[in-house]
Design an enzyme around this catalytic site. Sequence first.
Site, mmCIF file in Angstrom:
data_model
loop_
_atom_site.group_PDB
_atom_site.id
_atom_site.type_symbol
_atom_site.label_atom_id
_atom_site.label_comp_id
_atom_site.label_asym_id
_atom_site.label_seq_id
_atom_site.Cartn_x
_atom_site.Cartn_y
_atom_site.Cartn_z
ATOM 1 N N ASN A 1 0.822 -1.217 0.000
ATOM 2 C CA ASN A 1 0.000 0.000 0.000
ATOM 3 C C ASN A 1 0.858 1.271 0.000
ATOM 4 O O ASN A 1 0.353 2.360 0.240
ATOM 5 C CB ASN A 1 -0.915 -0.001 1.236
ATOM 6 C CG ASN A 1 -0.121 -0.191 2.521
ATOM 7 O OD1 ASN A 1 1.104 -0.229 2.491
ATOM 8 N ND2 ASN A 1 -0.813 -0.295 3.639
ATOM 9 N N GLU B 1 1.485 4.578 7.351
ATOM 10 C CA GLU B 1 0.430 3.994 6.524
ATOM 11 C C GLU B 1 -0.243 5.060 5.651
ATOM 12 O O GLU B 1 -0.061 6.265 5.875
ATOM 13 C CB GLU B 1 -0.612 3.357 7.453
ATOM 14 C CG GLU B 1 -0.075 2.219 8.331
ATOM 15 C CD GLU B 1 0.120 0.913 7.573
ATOM 16 O OE1 GLU B 1 0.482 0.932 6.384
ATOM 17 O OE2 GLU B 1 -0.083 -0.153 8.187
#
Length: 240
Positions: free
Chosen positions: A136, A143
């Site tokens: 990702n 993140e």
Amino acid sequence: MNLIIKDNYDEMSKATGDFVIDYINKKADTLLCIAGGETPYGLFKYLIEASKNGKVDFSKCKFVGLDEWVGLGRETRGSCQETLYNNFFDLLPIKEEQICFFNGLAENLESECKRVDKFISDNGNIDLMVLGIGMNGHIGFNEPNVPLDTYCHVVDLDPITKDVSVKYFDEALDVKQGISLGMKTINESDTILLMANEERKAEIVRKTVNEEKTPLVPSSLLKDFPKLYFFLDKAAASKL
Ligand code: F6R
């Protein structure tokens, strides 16, 4: 961004390793941070061999961890600490005092963050940061939708990170959070090496290199970092 594309994983690991060796040969007291995960295994092997052959001397270096799964310690195979110690630190002629690593089992995670931040600032910031890239686009556990103003911090893991986590452990573990150096720590490094191999990384590599910077793809935020070297194998570079 400097792109270095090699034919295969071994060549990519060797090129990254030669960069690290050269850096340490110029700055013996390098503060080095290398990601866990699968990507750096070849790099670890190359550096250990180079140390045995006298091509690099780690005795004055310092080492800091990049991240850890909250709730996991060294005894869990696949934790970041286990990966770094069993595949790198323990195979080098270095002392424990040279290393500062997150304890994912710490009761007080905020103090754990402060402890690691202090080690970094006491040693004058990270010289060489070697990062992998998540499916990702995460770097460390920074993140998607990452805040830009963080040093060490605790993060809720992205669903993709949780899904991918099963590959590291002997059994599926219910990991929910990570503890990680932040974007500020990363951006205060002198030099960043980013590594990616295999076809499965080709799409996130394309987004990182060819698309606009966005916090949704944390790796893309490194694009304008002055000394960024992106080491790829041909498969990971196949969509560029
Ligand atoms: C691990 C870490 C992660 C990994 C990334 C790629 O310490 O910081 O950001 O670098 O998830 O993982 P692998 O190398 O397993 O594909």
